[in-house]
Design a protein around this motif. Sequence first.
Motif, PDB file in Angstrom:
ATOM      1  N   ILE A 186       0.906  -1.134  -0.064  1.00  0.00           N
ATOM      2  CA  ILE A 186       0.032   0.089   0.176  1.00  0.00           C
ATOM      3  C   ILE A 186       0.875   1.313   0.028  1.00  0.00           C
ATOM      4  O   ILE A 186       0.578   2.309  -0.495  1.00  0.00           O
ATOM      5  N   SER A 187       1.931   1.250   0.530  1.00  0.00           N
ATOM      6  CA  SER A 187       3.040   2.315   1.014  1.00  0.00           C
ATOM      7  C   SER A 187       3.502   2.761  -0.601  1.00  0.00           C
ATOM      8  O   SER A 187       3.681   3.914  -1.269  1.00  0.00           O
ATOM      9  N   ALA A 188       3.884   1.516  -1.201  1.00  0.00           N
ATOM     10  CA  ALA A 188       4.400   1.608  -2.728  1.00  0.00           C
ATOM     11  C   ALA A 188       3.456   2.173  -3.518  1.00  0.00           C
ATOM     12  O   ALA A 188       3.840   3.038  -4.369  1.00  0.00           O
ATOM     13  N   ILE A 189       2.154   1.582  -3.343  1.00  0.00           N
ATOM     14  CA  ILE A 189       1.105   2.385  -4.399  1.00  0.00           C
ATOM     15  C   ILE A 189       1.054   3.929  -4.303  1.00  0.00           C
ATOM     16  O   ILE A 189       0.996   4.593  -5.053  1.00  0.00           O
ATOM     17  N   ARG A 190       0.943   4.001  -2.919  1.00  0.00           N
ATOM     18  CA  ARG A 190       0.679   5.669  -2.667  1.00  0.00           C
ATOM     19  C   ARG A 190       2.025   6.414  -3.192  1.00  0.00           C
ATOM     20  O   ARG A 190       1.533   7.459  -3.951  1.00  0.00           O
ATOM     21  N   HIS A 191       3.353   5.892  -3.055  1.00  0.00           N
ATOM     22  CA  HIS A 191       4.451   6.485  -3.499  1.00  0.00           C
ATOM     23  C   HIS A 191       4.350   6.830  -5.026  1.00  0.00           C
ATOM     24  O   HIS A 191       4.719   7.899  -5.369  1.00  0.00           O
ATOM     25  N   TYR A 192       3.989   5.819  -5.741  1.00  0.00           N
ATOM     26  CA  TYR A 192       3.995   5.779  -7.136  1.00  0.00           C
ATOM     27  C   TYR A 192       2.869   6.732  -7.705  1.00  0.00           C
ATOM     28  O   TYR A 192       3.190   7.704  -8.450  1.00  0.00           O
ATOM     29  N   LEU A 193       1.668   6.728  -7.118  1.00  0.00           N
ATOM     30  CA  LEU A 193       0.736   7.714  -7.486  1.00  0.00           C
ATOM     31  C   LEU A 193       0.914   9.038  -7.159  1.00  0.00           C
ATOM     32  O   LEU A 193       0.635  10.167  -8.126  1.00  0.00           O
ATOM     33  N   ASP A 194       1.531   9.139  -6.104  1.00  0.00           N
ATOM     34  CA  ASP A 194       1.796  10.787  -5.586  1.00  0.00           C
ATOM     35  C   ASP A 194       2.834  11.188  -6.531  1.00  0.00           C
ATOM     36  O   ASP A 194       2.855  12.258  -7.089  1.00  0.00           O
ATOM     37  N   GLY A 195       3.792  10.237  -7.097  1.00  0.00           N
ATOM     38  CA  GLY A 195       4.919  10.838  -8.056  1.00  0.00           C
ATOM     39  C   GLY A 195       4.238  11.071  -9.283  1.00  0.00           C
ATOM     40  O   GLY A 195       4.857  11.680 -10.068  1.00  0.00           O
ATOM     41  N   GLN A 196       3.010  10.534  -9.655  1.00  0.00           N
ATOM     42  CA  GLN A 196       2.298  10.762 -10.813  1.00  0.00           C
ATOM     43  C   GLN A 196       1.339  11.998 -10.802  1.00  0.00           C
ATOM     44  O   GLN A 196       0.495  12.024 -11.745  1.00  0.00           O
ATOM     45  N   GLY A 197       1.552  12.691  -9.613  1.00  0.00           N
ATOM     46  CA  GLY A 197       0.551  13.806  -9.681  1.00  0.00           C
ATOM     47  C   GLY A 197      -0.994  13.654  -9.178  1.00  0.00           C
ATOM     48  O   GLY A 197      -1.557  14.280  -9.128  1.00  0.00           O
ATOM     49  N   PHE A 198      -1.106  12.294  -8.471  1.00  0.00           N
ATOM     50  CA  PHE A 198      -2.372  12.058  -7.927  1.00  0.00           C
ATOM     51  C   PHE A 198      -2.520  12.604  -6.424  1.00  0.00           C
ATOM     52  O   PHE A 198      -1.468  12.737  -5.701  1.00  0.00           O
ATOM     53  N   LEU A 199      -3.654  12.971  -6.246  1.00  0.00           N
ATOM     54  CA  LEU A 199      -4.203  13.397  -4.799  1.00  0.00           C
ATOM     55  C   LEU A 199      -4.796  12.561  -4.019  1.00  0.00           C
ATOM     56  O   LEU A 199      -5.748  11.866  -4.731  1.00  0.00           O
ATOM     57  N   GLU A 200      -4.451  11.975  -2.936  1.00  0.00           N
ATOM     58  CA  GLU A 200      -5.391  11.007  -2.352  1.00  0.00           C
ATOM     59  C   GLU A 200      -6.182  11.766  -1.434  1.00  0.00           C
ATOM     60  O   GLU A 200      -6.364  12.633  -0.566  1.00  0.00           O
ATOM     61  N   VAL A 201      -7.553  11.115  -1.450  1.00  0.00           N
ATOM     62  CA  VAL A 201      -8.679  11.664  -0.978  1.00  0.00           C
ATOM     63  C   VAL A 201      -9.560  10.593  -0.283  1.00  0.00           C
ATOM     64  O   VAL A 201      -9.332   9.584  -0.145  1.00  0.00           O
TER      65      VAL A 201
END
Length: 499
Positions: A186-201
């Motif tokens: 889950i941490s790796a998924i977040r890191h990848y998506l955050d690096g792609q400019g996604f916002l977690e909501v």
Amino acid sequence: MSENINENVAAPEINYSEQAKIRREKLAGLQAEGKDPFVITKFDVTHHSTDIKENFDSLEDKDVVIAGRMMSKRVMGKASFCNVQDLPGNIQCYVARDSLGEEEYKAFKKLDIGDIVGIAGKVFKTKTGEVSVHAEKVTLLSKSLQVLPEKYHGLSNVDMRYRQRYVDLITNQESKDTFVKRSKIISAIRHYLDGQGFLEVETPMLVSNAGGAAARPFDTHFNALDLDVKLRISLELYLKRLIVGGMERVYEIGRVFRNEGLDTRHNPEFTLMELYQAYTDYHGMMDLTENMFRYVAKEVLGTTTIVYNGVEMDLGKPFERITMIDAVKKYAGVDFNEIHTLEEAQAAAKAHGVEFEKRHKKGDILNLFFEEFVEDKLIQPTFVMDHPIEISPLTKKKPENPEYVERFEMFMNGWEMCNAYSELNDPIDQRERFKAQEEMLAQGDEEANTTDEDFLYALELGMPPTGGIGYGIDRMTMLFTDSASIRDVLLFPTMKPLD
């Protein structure tokens, strides 16, 4: 408060085992001596077991402080050994009377397997080459009043492993490793998506209209507003509202709830991740998925090759891409390009022993063929594209063939791993799809969606072209940890009551 006690009512009698009684007596003795372990509020730890083992050369003869659960103890006169287990592993400790002193050594010998202890001492290697801690001080931090299972490797009763996960984690290092890996995934998924400019909501779990998936919801009641509500079955419709609001890349990782059965791949509450990206389509979602799965595998496993139940799956190679029609033709020998009417589809189903219901249309029957003949053949990562419109109420039609939609599902190990669309952003078309779903609901399909007027109003304001996707985090964790059941990757799975 003693005035509220009814002295005529006997207190319930608790039947402790003989060993448990002895442990309580030991605790009472400690408390009488002013050595109650439960009054300790803090203990400063400097190292974990694996830190010491991996860095022995720099830590040899250095002072360390560890803490954990005592899993074994060998008393040999003036010197003893014990094994202390912490989060990442365990380490041997050498405890000698000459180092601790007479009274402290006597206290150590009275400790039980399962007690939580803190040990301060120096790092050394035994004559057999085992990295150990030579104890200079032992502190009882918590008294274990129950006896751990006899088998060091864990609970032998699988059902009790799920019911008493805390015991499983104590006695089964593999189980603990699985949940550490889950956290890393889950941490790796977040890191990848955050690096792609996604916002977690975060979006609501209690909803008036549980849409976005074909599933039966749980119903509950909100007393303050005297309102019947449902637990969400999907994250989709609220995340799309955020795309309408101008949040161009969003994702959420959260629990969803589906009132369905239990099996090795299904639990009524599970972790879903959905993401939506404006100005892309389902091809963009395929690229993102392929890259993300590769990234997570490298980060968590150190390789792009996954081994599940002895079968290797290679995330390093380009994922296969095939349409649902071509997949059914390949594995079932039936070409739905040549099937033009419902009657022809029904005839093909009867000829191949595929059961269908009266309400099923041609697209539904194509999907039944896929489930019957194709799914379990898709072992290597595969994108199955272009689903029939009948089973895709929230997806854009293919402009050149409006009976089908711009949708894909990714399969590995014969399992569906994710589901993605070029999102439907035409509010007029969406209303018609909801209408069709309402008709299915009236015909007895309890998993059909109902019309969401607020969502339609959001679409009428205008939603840009958007790609969206949903991933089952539990199933992904099963693959990455070689776990046979979803219950092995849920800390506290849903269980039937013992009574």
